[in-house]
Design a protein around this motif. Structure first.
Motif, PDB file in Angstrom:
ATOM      1  N   PHE A  54      47.160  41.587  39.789  1.00  0.00           N
ATOM      2  CA  PHE A  54      46.481  40.855  38.719  1.00  0.00           C
ATOM      3  C   PHE A  54      44.976  40.901  38.979  1.00  0.00           C
ATOM      4  N   VAL A  55      44.208  41.141  37.944  1.00  0.00           N
ATOM      5  CA  VAL A  55      42.756  41.160  38.074  1.00  0.00           C
ATOM      6  C   VAL A  55      42.183  40.085  37.150  1.00  0.00           C
ATOM      7  N   TYR A  56      41.437  39.153  37.750  1.00  0.00           N
ATOM      8  CA  TYR A  56      40.863  38.020  37.022  1.00  0.00           C
ATOM      9  C   TYR A  56      39.346  38.174  36.953  1.00  0.00           C
ATOM     10  N   ALA A  57      38.780  37.814  35.826  1.00  0.00           N
ATOM     11  CA  ALA A  57      37.321  37.792  35.676  1.00  0.00           C
ATOM     12  C   ALA A  57      36.856  36.351  35.890  1.00  0.00           C
ATOM     13  N   LEU A  58      35.996  36.146  36.901  1.00  0.00           N
ATOM     14  CA  LEU A  58      35.579  34.793  37.276  1.00  0.00           C
ATOM     15  C   LEU A  58      34.061  34.672  37.265  1.00  0.00           C
ATOM     16  N   LYS A  59      33.615  33.447  37.072  1.00  0.00           N
ATOM     17  CA  LYS A  59      32.195  33.128  37.178  1.00  0.00           C
ATOM     18  C   LYS A  59      32.080  31.748  37.820  1.00  0.00           C
ATOM     19  N   PRO A  60      30.912  31.366  38.280  1.00  0.00           N
ATOM     20  CA  PRO A  60      30.766  30.034  38.882  1.00  0.00           C
ATOM     21  C   PRO A  60      31.094  28.934  37.875  1.00  0.00           C
ATOM     22  N   ALA A  61      31.667  27.848  38.357  1.00  0.00           N
ATOM     23  CA  ALA A  61      31.993  26.720  37.480  1.00  0.00           C
ATOM     24  C   ALA A  61      30.733  26.192  36.815  1.00  0.00           C
ATOM     25  N   GLY A  62      30.790  25.977  35.515  1.00  0.00           N
ATOM     26  CA  GLY A  62      29.655  25.450  34.772  1.00  0.00           C
ATOM     27  C   GLY A  62      28.597  26.462  34.435  1.00  0.00           C
ATOM     28  N   ALA A  63      28.794  27.730  34.822  1.00  0.00           N
ATOM     29  CA  ALA A  63      27.789  28.761  34.541  1.00  0.00           C
ATOM     30  C   ALA A  63      27.783  29.097  33.056  1.00  0.00           C
TER      31      ALA A  63
ATOM     32  N   SER B 148      27.322  31.441  29.550  1.00  0.00           N
ATOM     33  CA  SER B 148      27.744  32.789  29.197  1.00  0.00           C
ATOM     34  C   SER B 148      26.640  33.767  29.607  1.00  0.00           C
ATOM     35  N   GLY B 149      27.044  34.923  30.036  1.00  0.00           N
ATOM     36  CA  GLY B 149      26.080  35.900  30.524  1.00  0.00           C
ATOM     37  C   GLY B 149      25.836  35.795  32.012  1.00  0.00           C
ATOM     38  N   ALA B 150      26.427  34.796  32.674  1.00  0.00           N
ATOM     39  CA  ALA B 150      26.274  34.654  34.131  1.00  0.00           C
ATOM     40  C   ALA B 150      27.012  35.797  34.826  1.00  0.00           C
ATOM     41  N   PRO B 151      26.648  36.100  36.055  1.00  0.00           N
ATOM     42  CA  PRO B 151      27.337  37.173  36.775  1.00  0.00           C
ATOM     43  C   PRO B 151      28.855  36.935  36.827  1.00  0.00           C
ATOM     44  N   VAL B 152      29.601  38.001  36.609  1.00  0.00           N
ATOM     45  CA  VAL B 152      31.072  37.925  36.598  1.00  0.00           C
ATOM     46  C   VAL B 152      31.613  38.725  37.771  1.00  0.00           C
ATOM     47  N   THR B 153      32.570  38.113  38.476  1.00  0.00           N
ATOM     48  CA  THR B 153      33.218  38.759  39.614  1.00  0.00           C
ATOM     49  C   THR B 153      34.678  39.026  39.265  1.00  0.00           C
ATOM     50  N   THR B 154      35.162  40.191  39.583  1.00  0.00           N
ATOM     51  CA  THR B 154      36.590  40.463  39.391  1.00  0.00           C
ATOM     52  C   THR B 154      37.327  40.193  40.704  1.00  0.00           C
ATOM     53  N   GLU B 155      38.296  39.308  40.615  1.00  0.00           N
ATOM     54  CA  GLU B 155      39.134  38.959  41.764  1.00  0.00           C
ATOM     55  C   GLU B 155      40.481  39.654  41.603  1.00  0.00           C
ATOM     56  N   THR B 156      40.888  40.379  42.644  1.00  0.00           N
ATOM     57  CA  THR B 156      42.139  41.122  42.614  1.00  0.00           C
ATOM     58  C   THR B 156      43.188  40.409  43.460  1.00  0.00           C
ATOM     59  N   VAL B 157      44.349  40.176  42.865  1.00  0.00           N
ATOM     60  CA  VAL B 157      45.434  39.467  43.551  1.00  0.00           C
ATOM     61  C   VAL B 157      46.710  40.286  43.417  1.00  0.00           C
ATOM     62  N   ARG B 158      47.290  40.634  44.544  1.00  0.00           N
ATOM     63  CA  ARG B 158      48.589  41.305  44.535  1.00  0.00           C
ATOM     64  C   ARG B 158      49.669  40.310  44.938  1.00  0.00           C
ATOM     65  N   ARG B 159      50.720  40.233  44.121  1.00  0.00           N
ATOM     66  CA  ARG B 159      51.853  39.342  44.407  1.00  0.00           C
ATOM     67  C   ARG B 159      53.127  40.180  44.495  1.00  0.00           C
ATOM     68  N   GLN B 160      53.765  40.144  45.636  1.00  0.00           N
ATOM     69  CA  GLN B 160      55.063  40.779  45.804  1.00  0.00           C
ATOM     70  C   GLN B 160      56.081  39.666  46.047  1.00  0.00           C
ATOM     71  N   LEU B 161      56.997  39.488  45.098  1.00  0.00           N
ATOM     72  CA  LEU B 161      57.904  38.349  45.099  1.00  0.00           C
ATOM     73  C   LEU B 161      59.359  38.819  45.081  1.00  0.00           C
ATOM     74  N   THR B 162      60.216  38.067  45.758  1.00  0.00           N
ATOM     75  CA  THR B 162      61.649  38.339  45.749  1.00  0.00           C
ATOM     76  C   THR B 162      62.375  37.108  45.209  1.00  0.00           C
ATOM     77  N   PHE B 163      63.139  37.320  44.140  1.00  0.00           N
ATOM     78  CA  PHE B 163      63.884  36.248  43.490  1.00  0.00           C
ATOM     79  C   PHE B 163      65.378  36.497  43.657  1.00  0.00           C
ATOM     80  N   GLU B 164      66.132  35.412  43.766  1.00  0.00           N
ATOM     81  CA  GLU B 164      67.579  35.517  43.816  1.00  0.00           C
ATOM     82  C   GLU B 164      68.196  34.593  42.768  1.00  0.00           C
ATOM     83  N   PHE B 165      69.332  35.040  42.229  1.00  0.00           N
ATOM     84  CA  PHE B 165      70.053  34.290  41.201  1.00  0.00           C
ATOM     85  C   PHE B 165      71.532  34.272  41.539  1.00  0.00           C
ATOM     86  N   ASP B 166      72.170  33.107  41.471  1.00  0.00           N
ATOM     87  CA  ASP B 166      73.619  33.075  41.378  1.00  0.00           C
ATOM     88  C   ASP B 166      73.963  32.753  39.925  1.00  0.00           C
ATOM     89  N   ARG B 167      75.227  32.620  39.633  1.00  0.00           N
ATOM     90  CA  ARG B 167      75.597  32.452  38.225  1.00  0.00           C
ATOM     91  C   ARG B 167      75.224  31.081  37.670  1.00  0.00           C
TER      92      ARG B 167
END
Length: 353
Positions: free
Chosen positions: A256-265, A267-286
């Motif tokens: 996931f790539v998020y576009a972030l800026k400082p709180a309260g900044a 519009s037009g303030a510098p934008v940082t892209t934060e990259t987050v990788r999530r590898q998840l394992t889910f299990e289901f019974d009936r």
């Protein structure tokens, strides 16, 4: 005058006064002669050696005696009960006890920038530099079509995939989760056996491999950062497996790539892209499939640019770019002989940072 057949005192009350009702019963001479009359002697009567008109009984020692028919019925009941217990325990379709407790294992990896963190060239289009393969939001999750497995039908697999997709949207893409601290929607997907672990992660997040809130969801500290774009870019895939004959397993691996800026900044303030990788394992019974809930058993998260010196258990801690870039924080030295620091805490270097 009275009937000469009646006794002098008259017929008994309720009687007919004659022998008509007994005339059908005739004991002729041959019947009387054939009757065997046995008179017991005084010795036989005192000794009790004559036969008893009772059913045979079986002695059970100090427990006394019981009739043979009752003993046979008791044995039949015991055999039926034993068979029911055996088939109940050995039946492959018997529902096992559902898992509870700290089932989720979390691994958090901070990705430290290798060089100064630069802002996006165009704040209005912060994702322009991403490589091909990323899409907006849920489209980028790449949810496959459901296919039957050895023990789960196509309908069941499709339902599991739909539940996983909705969980990923709620936990990785919803602005209320990312920035507003909302957790109720994500919790609604969690099975009752894991809800206590989830609640502990919300109230007291800690990187102990079981109670990091960021293992369950992605969120940023609203006092520090804000979203600079409404969309989130996503790339990745899902895999369908079976953990065993009664457990369906879905593994997801997304970036996931998020576009972030400082709180309260503004519009037009510098934008940082934060990259987050999530590898998840889910299990289901009936039961999980019937309630549209899931059991998250393993979560690996990598996030950067992020400092290696700050805990990510409660919030992700991005390094935000300044107008001219932000120098990378120096990663701490790791002493393998220092056992006060958990060995599982890992820091890497963000490629292209």
């Amino acid at each position: 005058m009275g009937d000469p057949r009646e006794p002098p005192e008259g017929a008994p009350d309720g009687g007919s006064g004659n022998d008509d009702e007994y005339r059908s019963v005739v004991f002729d001479e041959s019947f009387v002669r054939a009757a065997r009359i046995q008179e017991l002697s005084a010795r036989e009567r005192l000794s009790g050696s004559f036969g008893r008109a009772t059913r045979p009984r079986v002695r059970l020692g100090p427990l006394g005696t019981v009739p043979r028919q009752a003993l046979a019925l008791l044995m039949l009941i015991l055999v039926a009960f034993g068979a029911a217990v055996y088939f109940g325990v050995s039946s492959p379709n018997r529902q096992a006890a559902r898992p509870e407790g700290s089932q989720l294992t979390v691994s958090l990896v901070a990705l430290s920038p290798a060089s100064a963190v630069r802002p996006a060239a165009d704040p209005a289009n912060p994702f322009a530099g991403l490589p091909p393969g990323y899409s907006d939001g849920a489209i980028g999750l790449g949810t496959p079509a459901g296919t039957a497995t050895a023990h789960f039908s196509k309908v069941e697999v499709t339902k599991a995939l739909d539940t996983v997709q909705r969980y990923l949207v709620a936990s990785s893409l919803a602005p209320s989760t990312l920035m507003q601290g909302a957790t109720a929607e994500v919790r609604s997907f969690v099975t009752p056996g894991e809800q206590a672990q989830f609640d502990g992660s919300v109230t007291q997040p800690v990187d102990d491999r079981h109670h990091a809130l960021t293992g369950w969801l992605v969120r940023f500290d609203p006092a520090q950062v804000a979203l600079a774009a409404d969309s989130v870019k996503v790339a990745g895939a899902m895999r369908i497996d079976e953990a065993d004959s009664g457990t369906l397993q879905i593994t997801t691996d997304h970036t996931f790539v998020y576009a972030l800026k400082p709180a309260g900044a503004p519009s037009g303030a510098p934008v940082t892209t934060e990259t987050v990788r999530r590898q998840l394992t889910f299990e289901f019974d009936r039961v999980d499939l019937a309630t549209a809930q899931l059991r998250l058993v393993d979560s690996v998260l990598q996030a950067g640019p992020a400092p290696c010196t700050v805990s990510m258990a409660g919030f992700l801690q991005p390094v935000l770019a300044g107008p001219d870039g932000t120098p990378p924080p120096a990663p701490p030295a790791v002493d393998p002989g220092n056992h006060s620091r958990p060995a599982w805490q890992v820091c890497g270097v963000l490629a292209g940072g």
